[in-house]
Design an enzyme around this catalytic site. Structure first.
Site, PDB file in Angstrom:
ATOM      1  N   ASN A   1      -2.539   1.823  -7.374  1.00 14.82           N
ATOM      2  CA  ASN A   1      -3.336   2.949  -6.760  1.00 14.82           C
ATOM      3  C   ASN A   1      -2.217   3.360  -5.832  1.00 14.82           C
ATOM      4  OD1 ASN A   1      -4.877   4.355  -4.932  1.00 14.82           O
ATOM      5  ND2 ASN A   1      -6.159   2.497  -4.205  1.00 14.82           N
TER       6      ASN A   1
ATOM      7  N   LYS B   1      -2.823   5.811  -3.423  1.00 14.87           N
ATOM      8  CA  LYS B   1      -3.447   6.044  -2.401  1.00 14.87           C
ATOM      9  C   LYS B   1      -2.961   7.656  -1.877  1.00 14.87           C
ATOM     10  CE  LYS B   1      -4.472   1.553  -1.135  1.00 14.87           C
ATOM     11  NZ  LYS B   1      -4.669   0.440  -0.075  1.00 14.87           N
TER      12      LYS B   1
ATOM     13  N   HIS C   1     -13.818   1.632  -3.308  1.00 14.60           N
ATOM     14  CA  HIS C   1     -12.534   1.175  -2.660  1.00 14.60           C
ATOM     15  C   HIS C   1     -13.002   0.962  -1.129  1.00 14.60           C
ATOM     16  CE1 HIS C   1      -8.702   0.318  -0.919  1.00 14.60           C
ATOM     17  NE2 HIS C   1      -8.262  -0.169  -2.011  1.00 14.60           N
TER      18      HIS C   1
ATOM     19  N   GLU D   1     -11.428   1.537   1.582  1.00 17.63           N
ATOM     20  CA  GLU D   1     -11.039   2.556   2.472  1.00 17.63           C
ATOM     21  C   GLU D   1     -11.982   3.819   2.154  1.00 17.63           C
ATOM     22  OE1 GLU D   1      -6.356   0.991   1.879  1.00 17.63           O
ATOM     23  OE2 GLU D   1      -7.160   3.089   0.840  1.00 17.63           O
TER      24      GLU D   1
ATOM     25  N   GLU E   1     -11.138  -7.141  -4.054  1.00 16.91           N
ATOM     26  CA  GLU E   1     -10.376  -6.804  -2.964  1.00 16.91           C
ATOM     27  C   GLU E   1     -10.661  -7.097  -1.770  1.00 16.91           C
ATOM     28  OE1 GLU E   1      -7.165  -3.573  -3.831  1.00 16.91           O
ATOM     29  OE2 GLU E   1      -8.731  -2.643  -3.278  1.00 16.91           O
TER      30      GLU E   1
ATOM     31  N   GLY F   1      -3.051  -4.344   2.138  1.00 16.72           N
ATOM     32  CA  GLY F   1      -1.959  -3.824   2.990  1.00 16.72           C
ATOM     33  C   GLY F   1      -1.603  -4.630   4.103  1.00 16.72           C
TER      34      GLY F   1
ATOM     35  N   SER G   1      -2.649  -7.124  -1.268  1.00 18.37           N
ATOM     36  CA  SER G   1      -0.934  -7.740  -1.051  1.00 18.37           C
ATOM     37  C   SER G   1      -0.542  -8.413  -2.234  1.00 18.37           C
ATOM     38  CB  SER G   1      -1.241  -8.638   0.137  1.00 18.37           C
ATOM     39  OG  SER G   1      -1.506  -7.997   1.435  1.00 18.37           O
TER      40      SER G   1
END
Length: 245
Positions: free
Chosen positions: A8, A10, A92, A94, A162, A168, A207
């Site tokens: 991904n 992003k 996701h 985000e 996730e 991250g 990660s």
């Protein structure tokens, strides 16, 4: 089950980044897993061209629930399929956090993805607060039950777990925590899809890097990975791909 490694990108990548797609082409012929890269919308059609006649699949990072209409700035699943995308990431964290997407919206988008013939990579995961409260399984299970289309099959659905607090941050759940959540996901998939639920790939994301990929892939019910920053460079991504044996 043949593993799936999804990258991904992003909101990263310009035309020069297509060189990474070309580099990944060379890996797919030798890889013992399936590989998909999801670049930003602006690069999808050119990435498809660069990946042509290879085993590398190209996907998208989101889609709109409607086929067309007055939705300025949005892209439909049909548009993605039309330019050669095969996968689309949905739900996701985000998107859930910064765009206010709830399970109802994610479900509508997953239905749209299947309508257009795309494979939906459906993301689920808990926050640090929810994990600390002991609600990880409850939260992930709720997201899963409310977001899977009624007619989903192992041919058009991938689940990506996730944990929000690991994306991250460099933090990774313990092996026991990953296995616990993946086992719960598998149980729900079998409840919803019957025996076909055993064939739905469950990816871990958060990660993931070359140094920890092999250990993660050795866990039960981990069928691959959804990789963020480490997928931006083919040389880094290659280390994760090579671990998926």
């Amino acid at each position: 089950m043949r593993r799936l490694i999804a990258g991904n990108w992003k909101m990263n990548g310009l035309a020069s980044s297509l060189a990474e797609i070309a580099a990944l082409r060379e890996l797919t012929g030798k890889a013992a897993c399936d590989i998909v890269v999801c670049p930003p919308f602006t690069l999808i059609d050119r990435a498809v061209e660069r990946a042509k006649d290879s085993k590398l699949a190209i996907g998208a990072q989101d889609c709109h629930a409607q086929q067309s209409g007055a939705h300025t700035g949005d892209v439909s699943a049909e548009m993605l399929a039309n330019i050669g995308a095969r996968y689309v990431i949905l739900g996701h964290s985000e998107r859930r956090l910064s765009h206010g997407e709830d399970d109802e919206i994610v479900l509508a988008k997953a239905i749209a993805a299947h309508r257009a013939g795309l494979i939906a990579i459906l993301c689920v995961g808990e926050t640090r607060h929810e994990r600390d409260e002991g609600r990880a399984i409850e939260v992930v299970g709720g997201q899963l039950r409310e977001s899977i289309p009624e007619r989903a099959t192992s041919a058009d659905l991938v689940i990506a777990y996730e944990p929000v607090w690991a994306i991250g941050t460099g933090l990774v759940p313990t092996n026991e925590q990953i296995e616990e959540v993946h086992a719960a996901i598998r149980q729900i998939l079998e409840e919803r899809l019957g025996s076909d639920g055993r064939s739905v790939k469950i990816l871990y994301g958060g990660s993931v890097k070359a140094s920890n990929a092999q250990a993660i892939f050795g866990l039960r019910n981990v069928d691959g990975a959804l990789v963020g920053g480490a997928s931006l460079k083919a040389s880094e991504f290659a280390g994760i791909i090579s671990a998926a044996v």
